[in-house]
Design a protein around this motif. Structure first.
Motif, PDB file in Angstrom:
ATOM      1  N   SER C  97       0.923  -1.220   0.199  1.00 18.03           N
ATOM      2  CA  SER C  97      -0.003  -0.044  -0.035  1.00 18.03           C
ATOM      3  C   SER C  97       0.845   1.232   0.132  1.00 18.03           C
ATOM      4  N   ILE C 112      -7.165   3.159  -2.202  1.00 14.39           N
ATOM      5  CA  ILE C 112      -6.422   2.134  -1.413  1.00 14.39           C
ATOM      6  C   ILE C 112      -6.332   2.689   0.086  1.00 14.39           C
ATOM      7  N   PRO C 127      -2.486  -3.532   2.465  1.00 13.90           N
ATOM      8  CA  PRO C 127      -3.590  -2.621   2.454  1.00 13.90           C
ATOM      9  C   PRO C 127      -4.954  -3.252   3.046  1.00 13.90           C
TER      10      PRO C 127
END
Ligand code: SF4
Ligand code: SF4
Ligand code: SF4
Lengths: 213, 579, 206
Positions: C97, C112, C127
């Motif tokens: 992420s 995200i 994430p």
């Protein structure tokens, strides 16, 4: 649908008659006929239309699905392939064409733009998906969907057609037989006639907000 | 790549003392002309210095400086570098600039576009209506202080996507759930909407012949939904019987706001968007954009990348031309056979594109300073096979099918003639210009990339009719095959990009105008950078759009059935016309 | 029109006739190949490859869905997220992420949500949610090109017609590394080698 499937309506055929008679239900034969002769409207909007033409051309050949007859007139077509970006300037025409198509009619949103706005969604002249105005039966993501992806969508549509029944079909039920969609108006921005009251309300409050700093 | 004539060589400032000054901003070039002197300046530039071809005209909104600028790029059809001049006016409505229509009639649609999107009024323009949006639309969207309903932020990337990117649909953020916004106090029930009247009024301004008979002329709309218009193009026509007396192209049905979105995108993000301009020739579009930004950045791609670029651009030209020929014949009534033959060849070229770039149509293959990836294994052999073996054969076959066909000849010879003078006046480009006898090809007139190394002829034909415009495409395909053959033979090894791949390129401030010879004609990009991550101005000189300037005059006097053929022979793509 | 009216038309008709016969001619050629080498013209890989080659003559059609075009390695459709499979079947997302893909995405269709360590509140490289609006995505491939962890890649699966709008979440996007290696063997091998080299360099440094 191959003939085996078509001829197996769920009845027991006596062994001596097997191979001699064919039994089917009305729905099946009716849907088989419809699904194998979907005539799309010759109607291209943007980049996706090029892939649609390629699908109809010799390499992919929609004639194998009975769909090669692209009709320029909405009166003669069963399927509207919305192939490309729907703009505000174009949507009144699309809605009018949809209204002019005879029942039973289907809409296939080809590509990201027609399905949900696509890469140009944020633009000031773009309608975020044709389903804001007309009902869509099959959505194909992709930008552009390759011809094979489009064929996949068309097969999906055929499946949908085969799952319908004469009894429940919208166009055989009582009542108004056409779904007329009010045609959007090009004003200072695109006006959806179904939302006129809301628009009025909102622009009124907008004025108020402006008046009190 | 354009290298504008160095300011010193032409002393235009001495010629117009006080009203013409060199543009001395950092990274800029050309002349700033006082608006009172604009027309006489343009006349001098055209008649005395020979800059007879108006390539691009566009506006720039310098909001912080409170100025509006109109930028003109002119060239000589005999070749060589161009000349840039600009007019600056204060940014207060009404913003008025004299129209250059009397000097360069090719300014017609471009001035209308600048009026539509930026609200610059061109005084003296005979038909200053909106061109891409509809009449009655609120505001001029390319102005920097204009925001659409789905507006999020001035520049991408948007902050809402990461690190706390809770997914929301843009529709949920607007009160109506649609991409619309209305002026305060707007009452849809009371307002009257009338997007068409202005069009019909301008359409009726033609010279009427007095015959003494009680006849009436008929107004016909072709399109935007019409099988002959290659998309969503509309022609409004006035007919006398079957003869056209007045025709106006109407576009904007595919206006996707390329430039507005492009000014919000980072430089790299615009690359895949350029694919969607002329979606039949995405590689060429990439080429032009990459060249322009490279010019600002001052990088030069390595040899191998240059060769790959040329191969791809020429393959694109072939793919585009076989398609165009097929569709022209389709328009002329040959139904599908020639088109299907053309599409077969195109499919094989698309297979190559798919192998190198990953997508058949939207290649997104060029990067600043090179290309995205090297040719995969086996692709070069495929290109070799197509360029040396298949295509020469197939093009001859296609020509055998069409060139001598009596019906094609009767329908196309002598129809829709565009004379050489008119072609230049109306800023026609590409095959349309060359079929009228002007051997002007950017690849030769001002070579970009490595085109100066290849041997090829500029295709030219002299009659300027539909037939010549069809045949010139055969000629060009043959020349493209020649170029590909040379490029494939000489293709060197080595790296394919001059820079480390980075997603955020640094582009120094300044302006650049890069142009390539796309399949449809001269494709130009005008990019202004202020040193930030996004371009300040991103304008596309779309050949399909500007070629339509000549469409109305070409069709006057023809039968309505031939208009379809004329349009097919111009070969427009709506993604580029409307952008 | 000079010498014989209709000659040009006949010449053109000759071309179409040739096209017509070529299909049957090639059928005969393939009949021989079938007997001698066991290769079939239809419903076979070699047949499709032949029809996509420069030697294709006559019939050109690829009969989807029974036959499918060969997909080149670089082909891209919608992106997907790669996860590595541990020996016990546990899945570790490669994605950290870092947000580069969502920053480079031209139509901004990647969303995200970074996870945070519940104890410290500091972000952790995994994430929490990862969504892609497939109906905005332009299949440009920039996300896959610039992801520094080889975590997001372009899929080959194009058969995704549905009856509603498509927004993919993390679970729908996640696909195993073995799948990635199957669809893009050359790329995957290169990336694996590069990663191994980097690890080795780091190990050597320590
Ligand atoms: S989905 Fe992509 S390819 Fe299709 S019309 Fe939209 S931008 Fe063009
Ligand atoms: S997919 Fe790659 S680029 Fe995107 S957040 Fe994950 S690691 Fe970063
Ligand atoms: S392919 Fe392009 S548009 Fe789609 S998610 Fe990746 S970067 Fe965004």
């Amino acid at each position: 649908m191959d003939s085996k499937e078509l001829n197996s309506p769920g009845y027991d055929v006596p062994p001596e008659l097997q191979g001699q008679v064919a039994i089917t239900t009305l729905d099946r034969i009716y849907n088989w006929g419809r699904a194998a002769s979907v005539w799309p409207m010759m109607f291209g909007l943007a980049c996706c239309a090029i892939e649609m033409i390629c699908t109809a051309a010799s390499r992919f050949d929609t004639a194998r699905f009975g769909m090669e007859i692209m009709r320029p007139s909405p009166r003669q077509s069963d399927l509207m392939i919305v192939s490309g970006t729907v703009t505000k300037k174009m949507i009144p025409i699309i809605v009018r064409l949809y209204n002019q198509m005879p029942e039973p009619k289907y809409v296939l949103a080809m590509g990201a733009c027609a399905s949900g706005g696509g890469p140009f969604k944020e633009g000031y002249n773009v309608v975020p998906g044709v389903d804001r105005f007309i009902p869509v039966d099959v959505y194909i993501p992709g930008c552009p969907p390759t011809p094979q992806a489009l064929l996949n969508g068309l097969i999906k549509l055929q499946e949908k057609i085969k799952g319908q029944s004469i009894k429940g079909a919208r166009w055989y039920t009582k009542g108004p037989d056409e779904v007329e969609i009010p045609i959007p108006i090009l004003g200072p921005d695109l006006i959806d006639p179904r939302k006129i009251d809301q628009i009025k309300q909102i622009s009124k409050t907008a004025k108020k907000a402006e008046a009190q700093p | 790549m354009t290298t504008p004539a160095p300011t010193q060589t032409l002393d235009l400032a001495a010629r117009f003392p006080g009203s013409v000054t060199p543009d001395e901003r950092e990274g800029y070039d050309g002349w700033i002309v006082a608006k009172e002197k604009l027309i006489s300046f343009a006349q001098v530039v055209r008649d005395e210095f020979g800059y007879d071809y108006l390539s691009s005209l566009t506006g720039v909104d310098y909001l912080p400086e409170g100025k509006m600028e109109v930028v003109y790029h002119v060239y000589k059809t005999t070749g060589g570098p161009g000349l840039i001049f600009k007019v600056q006016v204060p940014r207060q409505d009404p913003i008025e600039v004299p129209s250059l229509m009397p000097v360069y009639p090719g300014a017609d649609l471009q001035e209308r576009e600048a009026w539509d999107l930026l609200g610059i009024k061109f005084i003296g323009h005979p038909d200053l209506r909106r061109v891409l949006m509809w009449e009655g639309f609120e505001g001029h969207p390319l102005r920097k202080d204009w925001q659409e309903a789905f507006f999020e932020e001035e520049a991408k990337p948007f902050k809402s996507r990461w690190p706390d990117g809770q997914f929301t649909m843009a529709e949920d953020r607007t009160p109506l759930g649609d991409n619309v916004a209305f002026p305060a106090g707007f009452d849809p029930k009371k307002a009257r909407f009338d997007p068409e009247t202005a069009l019909y009024e301008s359409l009726r301004q033609y010279d009427k012949e007095e015959t003494g008979l009680e006849t009436d002329h008929m107004l016909v709309n072709m399109g935007p939904h019409h099988p002959s218009t290659h998309g969503v193009f509309r022609m409004a026509v006035i007919l006398d019987g079957e003869t056209i007396v007045s025709l106006k192209p109407v576009m904007g049905y595919l206006h996707r706001n390329h430039e507005k979105i492009g000014e919000r995108n980072t430089f790299l993000m615009n690359m895949p968007y350029t694919d969607r301009l002329d979606y039949l020739s995405s590689m060429s579009n990439n080429f032009g954009y990459a060249l322009t930004v490279e010019k600002l950045m001052g990088v030069k791609p390595p040899e191998r990348a240059e060769y790959i670029r040329v191969i791809m651009a020429e393959l694109t030209r072939i793919a585009n031309h076989v398609w165009a020929i097929g569709f022209l014949l389709n328009d002329l009534g040959a139904y599908f056979t020639p088109m299907l033959y053309g599409v077969e060849e195109r499919e094989l070229i698309l297979d190559i594109f798919e192998a190198v770039s990953g997508s058949r149509m939207m290649c997104n293959y060029f990067r600043f300073g090179g290309v995205a990836r090297d040719l995969p294994e086996g692709t070069l052999e495929k290109i070799h096979g197509i360029a040396f073996d298949r295509l020469p054969r197939k093009i001859d076959e296609l020509e055998r099918l069409l060139a001598e066909n009596e019906i094609v000849r009767t329908r196309s010879i002598g129809q829709g003639v565009l004379s050489a003078e008119d072609a230049i006046r109306y800023s026609a480009a590409g095959p349309l210009l060359r079929a009228s006898g002007i051997p002007y090809d950017v690849r030769r007139a001002e070579p970009y990339g490595i085109y100066d190394r290849f041997e090829f002829d500029v295709a030219v034909r002299y009659n300027g009719d539909i037939y010549d415009r069809m045949m010139i495409r055969f000629d060009e395909v043959r020349q493209s095959i020649r170029i590909i053959q040379q490029a494939v033979k000489d293709l060197p090894g080595g790296p394919i990009t001059a820079m480390k791949p980075v997603y955020q390129v640094r582009v120094p401030a300044g302006e650049a105008y890069g142009r390539v010879e796309g399949p449809k004609g001269e494709l130009g990009y005008y990019v202004i950078s202020t040193g930030k991550s996004t371009p300040w101005r991103y304008h596309i000189r779309a050949p399909s759009f500007i070629n339509l300037t000549a469409f109305g005059p070409m069709c006057t006097g023809l039968k309505i059935a031939d208009v379809v053929g004329v349009l097919g022979s111009i070969d427009i793509v709506l993604g580029e016309v409307d952008r | 029109m000079d010498d014989m009216y209709g000659k040009g038309i006949l010449k053109g008709l000759g071309v179409t006739l040739k096209h017509f016969w070529e299909t049957y001619l090639d059928d005969a050629v393939w009949l021989v190949r079938r007997v001698t080498k066991g290769e079939r013209r239809y419903l076979s890989l070699e047949g499709v490859a032949h029809r996509s080659s420069k030697d294709a003559r006559g019939i050109f059609t690829v009969q989807y869905p029974e036959e499918k075009l060969l997909i080149p390695e670089e082909f891209r459709y919608i992106p997907f997220l790669v996860y590595d499979e541990g020996p016990n079947g546990e899945k570790t997302m490669r994605c950290t992420s870092c947000g580069i893909c969502s920053r480079v995405c031209p139509p901004q269709c990647i969303w995200i949500v970074r996870s945070a360590d519940p104890a410290t509140g500091r972000p952790i490289p995994d994430p929490f949610e990862f969504q892609i609006d497939a109906d905005v995505c332009m299949n440009c491939g920039l996300c896959a090109e610039y992801c520094p962890f080889d975590a997001i890649k372009m899929d080959h699966d194009y058969e995704m017609a549905s009856t509603s709008r498509t927004v993919f979440n993390k679970e729908q996007l996640a696909k195993p590394a073995s799948y990635y290696e199957a669809i893009r063997p050359i790329n995957a091998a290169q990336e694996n080698a590069a990663r191994a080299a980097k690890e080795a360099a780091r190990a050597a440094a320590e």
